[in-house]
Design a protein around this motif. Structure first.
Motif, PDB file in Angstrom:
ATOM      1  N   MET A   1       0.836  -1.206   0.000  1.00 14.98           N
ATOM      2  CA  MET A   1       0.000   0.000   0.000  1.00 14.98           C
ATOM      3  C   MET A   1       0.870   1.255   0.000  1.00 14.98           C
ATOM      4  O   MET A   1       0.589   2.225  -0.713  1.00 14.98           O
ATOM      5  CB  MET A   1      -0.910  -0.037   1.234  1.00 14.98           C
TER       6      MET A   1
ATOM      7  N   GLU B   1       0.996   4.126  -2.835  1.00 18.36           N
ATOM      8  CA  GLU B   1       0.820   5.549  -2.494  1.00 18.36           C
ATOM      9  C   GLU B   1       1.980   6.376  -3.073  1.00 18.36           C
ATOM     10  O   GLU B   1       1.784   7.447  -3.630  1.00 18.36           O
ATOM     11  CB  GLU B   1       0.773   5.699  -0.973  1.00 18.36           C
TER      12      GLU B   1
ATOM     13  N   LEU C   1      -4.511  13.459  -0.889  1.00 21.13           N
ATOM     14  CA  LEU C   1      -5.087  12.135  -0.613  1.00 21.13           C
ATOM     15  C   LEU C   1      -5.761  12.100   0.747  1.00 21.13           C
ATOM     16  O   LEU C   1      -6.787  11.443   0.937  1.00 21.13           O
ATOM     17  CB  LEU C   1      -3.981  11.067  -0.618  1.00 21.13           C
ATOM     18  N   MET C   2      -5.166  12.799   1.702  1.00 21.49           N
ATOM     19  CA  MET C   2      -5.735  12.768   3.052  1.00 21.49           C
ATOM     20  C   MET C   2      -7.132  13.381   3.049  1.00 21.49           C
ATOM     21  O   MET C   2      -8.036  12.899   3.742  1.00 21.49           O
ATOM     22  CB  MET C   2      -4.814  13.505   4.032  1.00 21.49           C
TER      23      MET C   2
ATOM     24  N   ARG D   1      -0.812  10.104  16.363  1.00 23.44           N
ATOM     25  CA  ARG D   1       0.189  11.106  15.954  1.00 23.44           C
ATOM     26  C   ARG D   1       0.444  11.158  14.453  1.00 23.44           C
ATOM     27  O   ARG D   1       0.963  12.120  13.933  1.00 23.44           O
ATOM     28  CB  ARG D   1       1.533  10.757  16.625  1.00 23.44           C
TER      29      ARG D   1
ATOM     30  N   ASN E   1      -2.846   8.602  10.016  1.00 21.70           N
ATOM     31  CA  ASN E   1      -4.157   8.050  10.358  1.00 21.70           C
ATOM     32  C   ASN E   1      -4.905   9.051  11.234  1.00 21.70           C
ATOM     33  O   ASN E   1      -6.092   9.321  11.020  1.00 21.70           O
ATOM     34  CB  ASN E   1      -3.964   6.701  11.055  1.00 21.70           C
TER      35      ASN E   1
ATOM     36  N   ASP F   1      -6.235  11.784   9.031  1.00 25.54           N
ATOM     37  CA  ASP F   1      -7.520  11.429   8.391  1.00 25.54           C
ATOM     38  C   ASP F   1      -8.672  11.710   9.354  1.00 25.54           C
ATOM     39  O   ASP F   1      -9.702  12.278   8.980  1.00 25.54           O
ATOM     40  CB  ASP F   1      -7.574   9.930   8.038  1.00 25.54           C
TER      41      ASP F   1
ATOM     42  N   ALA G   1      -4.183   4.714  14.784  1.00 20.98           N
ATOM     43  CA  ALA G   1      -3.113   4.228  13.897  1.00 20.98           C
ATOM     44  C   ALA G   1      -3.737   3.346  12.824  1.00 20.98           C
ATOM     45  O   ALA G   1      -4.737   2.670  13.078  1.00 20.98           O
ATOM     46  CB  ALA G   1      -2.066   3.449  14.687  1.00 20.98           C
ATOM     47  N   GLY G   2      -3.135   3.363  11.639  1.00 16.02           N
ATOM     48  CA  GLY G   2      -3.643   2.561  10.526  1.00 16.02           C
ATOM     49  C   GLY G   2      -2.557   1.640  10.011  1.00 16.02           C
ATOM     50  O   GLY G   2      -2.157   0.686  10.686  1.00 16.02           O
TER      51      GLY G   2
ATOM     52  N   GLY H   1       0.441   2.037  10.037  1.00 16.61           N
ATOM     53  CA  GLY H   1       1.579   2.024  10.966  1.00 16.61           C
ATOM     54  C   GLY H   1       1.255   1.379  12.299  1.00 16.61           C
ATOM     55  O   GLY H   1       2.074   1.422  13.222  1.00 16.61           O
TER      56      GLY H   1
ATOM     57  N   ARG I   1       1.016  -0.854  15.392  1.00 17.22           N
ATOM     58  CA  ARG I   1       1.747  -1.981  16.002  1.00 17.22           C
ATOM     59  C   ARG I   1       0.779  -2.747  16.891  1.00 17.22           C
ATOM     60  O   ARG I   1      -0.212  -2.192  17.374  1.00 17.22           O
ATOM     61  CB  ARG I   1       2.914  -1.452  16.854  1.00 17.22           C
TER      62      ARG I   1
ATOM     63  N   PRO J   1      -1.473   1.212  24.193  1.00 12.79           N
ATOM     64  CA  PRO J   1      -1.034   1.709  25.501  1.00 12.79           C
ATOM     65  C   PRO J   1      -2.226   1.738  26.474  1.00 12.79           C
ATOM     66  O   PRO J   1      -3.377   1.757  26.041  1.00 12.79           O
ATOM     67  CB  PRO J   1      -0.549   3.129  25.203  1.00 12.79           C
TER      68      PRO J   1
ATOM     69  N   VAL K   1     -10.578   3.973  11.219  1.00 15.81           N
ATOM     70  CA  VAL K   1     -10.018   4.501   9.978  1.00 15.81           C
ATOM     71  C   VAL K   1      -8.887   3.574   9.540  1.00 15.81           C
ATOM     72  O   VAL K   1      -7.914   3.378  10.274  1.00 15.81           O
ATOM     73  CB  VAL K   1      -9.490   5.943  10.189  1.00 15.81           C
TER      74      VAL K   1
ATOM     75  N   VAL L   1      -5.770   5.767  -5.656  1.00 19.03           N
ATOM     76  CA  VAL L   1      -4.500   5.018  -5.613  1.00 19.03           C
ATOM     77  C   VAL L   1      -4.747   3.622  -6.187  1.00 19.03           C
ATOM     78  O   VAL L   1      -5.661   2.926  -5.749  1.00 19.03           O
ATOM     79  CB  VAL L   1      -3.985   4.899  -4.158  1.00 19.03           C
TER      80      VAL L   1
HETATM   81  N1  LIG Z   1      -1.100   4.956   2.312  1.00 23.15           N
HETATM   82  C1  LIG Z   1      -2.046   5.701   1.722  1.00 23.15           C
HETATM   83  O1  LIG Z   1      -2.286   5.569   0.543  1.00 23.15           O
HETATM   84  C2  LIG Z   1      -2.837   6.663   2.518  1.00 23.15           C
HETATM   85  C3  LIG Z   1      -2.683   6.718   3.890  1.00 23.15           C
HETATM   86  N2  LIG Z   1      -3.482   7.467   4.635  1.00 23.15           N
HETATM   87  C4  LIG Z   1      -3.482   7.293   6.081  1.00 23.15           C
HETATM   88  O2  LIG Z   1      -2.195   7.218   6.600  1.00 23.15           O
HETATM   89  C5  LIG Z   1      -2.093   6.100   7.446  1.00 23.15           C
HETATM   90  C6  LIG Z   1      -0.663   5.710   7.589  1.00 23.15           C
HETATM   91  O3  LIG Z   1      -0.036   6.780   8.252  1.00 23.15           O
HETATM   92  P1  LIG Z   1       1.350   6.683   9.006  1.00 23.15           P
HETATM   93  O4  LIG Z   1       2.352   6.040   8.152  1.00 23.15           O
HETATM   94  O5  LIG Z   1       1.650   8.046   9.504  1.00 23.15           O
HETATM   95  O6  LIG Z   1       1.069   5.654  10.174  1.00 23.15           O
HETATM   96  P2  LIG Z   1      -0.122   5.595  11.225  1.00 23.15           P
HETATM   97  O7  LIG Z   1      -0.725   6.915  11.455  1.00 23.15           O
HETATM   98  O8  LIG Z   1      -1.005   4.497  10.790  1.00 23.15           O
HETATM   99  O9  LIG Z   1       0.601   5.070  12.536  1.00 23.15           O
HETATM  100  C7  LIG Z   1       1.798   5.648  13.026  1.00 23.15           C
HETATM  101  C8  LIG Z   1       1.591   6.315  14.371  1.00 23.15           C
HETATM  102  O10 LIG Z   1       0.799   5.523  15.223  1.00 23.15           O
HETATM  103  C9  LIG Z   1       1.518   5.192  16.430  1.00 23.15           C
HETATM  104  N3  LIG Z   1       1.121   3.835  16.760  1.00 23.15           N
HETATM  105  C10 LIG Z   1       1.419   2.704  16.073  1.00 23.15           C
HETATM  106  N4  LIG Z   1       0.832   1.648  16.647  1.00 23.15           N
HETATM  107  C11 LIG Z   1       0.145   2.106  17.705  1.00 23.15           C
HETATM  108  C12 LIG Z   1      -0.682   1.478  18.659  1.00 23.15           C
HETATM  109  N5  LIG Z   1      -0.911   0.182  18.620  1.00 23.15           N
HETATM  110  N6  LIG Z   1      -1.232   2.232  19.606  1.00 23.15           N
HETATM  111  C13 LIG Z   1      -1.024   3.556  19.642  1.00 23.15           C
HETATM  112  N7  LIG Z   1      -0.260   4.219  18.749  1.00 23.15           N
HETATM  113  C14 LIG Z   1       0.322   3.492  17.785  1.00 23.15           C
HETATM  114  C15 LIG Z   1       2.970   5.343  16.069  1.00 23.15           C
HETATM  115  O11 LIG Z   1       3.749   5.612  17.208  1.00 23.15           O
HETATM  116  C16 LIG Z   1       2.906   6.520  15.086  1.00 23.15           C
HETATM  117  O12 LIG Z   1       2.853   7.731  15.792  1.00 23.15           O
HETATM  118  C17 LIG Z   1      -3.021   5.100   6.801  1.00 23.15           C
HETATM  119  O13 LIG Z   1      -3.408   4.095   7.667  1.00 23.15           O
HETATM  120  C18 LIG Z   1      -4.174   5.992   6.423  1.00 23.15           C
HETATM  121  O14 LIG Z   1      -5.053   6.183   7.504  1.00 23.15           O
HETATM  122  C19 LIG Z   1      -4.520   8.338   4.089  1.00 23.15           C
HETATM  123  O15 LIG Z   1      -4.294   9.641   4.547  1.00 23.15           O
HETATM  124  C20 LIG Z   1      -4.648   8.342   2.629  1.00 23.15           C
HETATM  125  C21 LIG Z   1      -3.780   7.531   1.806  1.00 23.15           C
END
Ligand SMILES: NC(=O)C1=CN([C@@H]2O[C@H](COP(=O)(O)OP(=O)(O)OC[C@H]3O[C@@H](n4cnc5c(N)ncnc54)[C@H](O)[C@@H]3O)[C@@H](O)[C@H]2O)[C@@H](O)CC1
Length: 461
Positions: free
Chosen positions: A10, A14, A26-27, A53, A56, A59, A118-119, A121, A123, A127, A147, A198
């Motif tokens: 994915m 992107e 995209l967001m 943070r 995700n 969004d 979180a999406g 990303g 884990r 917490p 989301v 995408v």
């Molecule tokens: N890839 C794509 O094509 C698109 C992605 N978008 C969004 O961007 C997201 C990915 O964004 P990022 O790469 O910034 O990653 P995420 O925002 O999914 O996650 C990273 C953040 O979450 C925290 N985190 C991870 N696991 C956690 C948990 N279990 N509990 C609490 N906090 C946790 C991390 O410390 C970090 O701050 C997608 O899931 C989607 O929602 C959309 O904006 C549109 C398009």
């Protein structure tokens, strides 16, 4: 067929999108889709957005800003800091920001929670403050819209406890493995896949849909006779497990096979009383079904060799799995996780944590297609492609379901479907029979419901 893409796949898609379309928001597209589904779930109540943070969280914050035009929206930035532009938009739109305690206190007055922690990303696990909040959502039975995926689940493995339990999930471009693999899939609720522009590359992991099964199903024509529709030769059952023979035959007959031959040790009186159309003894067949109900039969390899004399391909189930005659291209193996583990010489938990790679490995080594049975049914081909069958309810996790399934797959293999289609269609149609007949129907009763499902499928095609 729906593509299932990994987190890395994915992110690569992107990146290709941004390289070709610099500056496209995209967001914003993702946030509008989230707000649209949020408005479908709950039309007017107060909404609480939990924002993480990363993107995700972004969004979720932009979705909060859209929703705030028509209703009261609270935002809990779960880590204090959150996506800057998203936060500014939410504040400008009049969202009220709260802390962990404020979020818990506001929960009873909310109609919807949006989980944007979180999406991709994400884990595994949450917490403490978020785990407490997710548990409070569970016990108050409030609608939760996640989301991309329920936070706390790993996108690829589906591992993760505690995690949010969503009633709906809005994901972008394509399904991710956690949306289709149990038990994680059960925490996603209804999944909406939204097109945000995408394009994902062709994937080696897909999920079948009812329409695929309808397209493949072998429907008889005016020129069909019993041989053209396919003859299935069963060598199943033993003195100890006589029912396995009956269950497999029932699966094949109710899936519409042309003819069943029975060459196993179960007494003809028992077979013919239940299924008078069965022809006793061996003879030419288009596919064999082997192994169901053999127990630890010492003559297993002799029984496999004998079937090879009469049928070019076979469905190999249960104890016959340990007497495979070298490479068996075109055959279908139907192990559950414990049987696949024994074939690989590893633990059952290893298979359960890596079902796709384990099924692929056995398919690669044997040349056969592998249908890994369980709450999620994976069909791995020797070339590495894996298709997940149409899912069903969990009532069918019962002794005898696998025997019926082997019979259905045998009928489809004998009708000329390639092994992967026979496996996907067979396991899907059994799941569909269970879904259309909710409740604890025993496997032989569900087999009798197959004709209604198949008639509906081919009529719709
Ligand atoms: N890839 C794509 O094509 C698109 C992605 N978008 C969004 O961007 C997201 C990915 O964004 P990022 O790469 O910034 O990653 P995420 O925002 O999914 O996650 C990273 C953040 O979450 C925290 N985190 C991870 N696991 C956690 C948990 N279990 N509990 C609490 N906090 C946790 C991390 O410390 C970090 O701050 C997608 O899931 C989607 O929602 C959309 O904006 C549109 C398009």
């Amino acid at each position: 067929m729906r593509a299932v893409v990994t987190a890395a796949g994915m992110r690569a898609a992107e990146q290709r999108f941004f390289d070709a379309n610099p500056g496209v928001d995209l967001m914003g597209r993702a946030a509008r889709a989230v707000a649209r589904v949020a408005a479908e779930v709950n039309t007017a109540g107060q909404v609480l957005v939990v924002a993480g943070r990363g993107n995700n969280g972004g969004d979720g914050l932009f979705a909060a800003a859209i929703l705030a035009a028509h209703r009261r929206v609270l935002v809990w930035p779960a880590f204090g800091r959150t996506h800057d532009a998203g936060q500014a938009a939410a504040r400008a739109a009049g969202c009220q920001f709260v802390d962990a305690l404020g979020a818990l206190e506001a929960l009873p007055d909310c109609g919807l929670v949006i989980d944007a922690v979180a999406g991709l990303g994400s884990r595994p696990g949450l917490p403490q403050a978020l785990a407490t909040f997710a548990a409070a959502c569970d016990s108050s039975a409030i609608d939760v819209l996640s989301v991309d995926l329920p936070s706390g689940l790993d996108a690829d493995s589906g591992a993760g406890q505690p995690s949010f339990r969503a009633t709906r999930t809005v994901t972008f471009a394509a399904l991710k493995p956690c949306h289709v693999a149990q038990p994680a899939a059960g925490r996603c609720g209804r999944v909406h896949v939204v097109d945000i522009g995408v394009e994902v590359a062709a994937t080696q992991l897909r999920q079948a849909e009812e329409a695929d099964v309808a397209t493949w199903w072998p429907t008889p024509t005016a020129s069909s006779d019993k041989y053209a529709r396919g003859v299935v030769l069963f060598d199943t059952g033993s003195a100890r497990y006589q029912g396995a023979a009956l269950l497999g035959i029932s699966g094949a007959l109710h899936a519409g096979t042309g003819m069943v031959r029975y060459a196993g040790p179960v007494h003809s009186g028992l077979i013919l009383t239940r299924y008078p159309s069965v022809v006793m003894g061996d003879g030419r067949a288009q596919a064999a079904v082997l192994g169901s109900g053999w127990g630890e039969d010492e003559g297993a390899s002799g029984r496999v060799s004998s079937a090879r004399l009469h049928a070019p391909v076979a469905v190999v189930d249960a104890d016959a799995l340990y007497s495979l005659p070298g490479r068996i291209d075109g055959w279908l193996l139907t192990p559950h996780a414990g049987e696949l583990a024994r074939l690989l010489g590893c633990s059952r938990s290893h298979v359960e944590s890596r079902p796709v790679s384990c099924a692929r490995e056995v398919a690669r080594v044997t040349g056969a297609t592998v249908l890994l049975k369980g709450a999620t049914q994976y069909v791995a081909e020797p070339g590495g492609r894996v298709t997940i069958a149409v899912p069903g309810p969990h009532w069918s996790a019962q002794a005898g379901s696998g025997d019926v399934l082997a019979g259905i797959c045998g009928a489809l293999l004998a009708a000329g479907l390639p092994a992967w289609q026979a496996a996907v269609a067979g396991s899907s149609v059994q799941a569909m029979a269970a879904a259309r007949n909710p409740g604890p129907y025993p496997p032989d009763e569900l087999a009798r419901r197959l004709p209604e499902v198949i008639a509906g499928l081919v009529a719709a095609d």
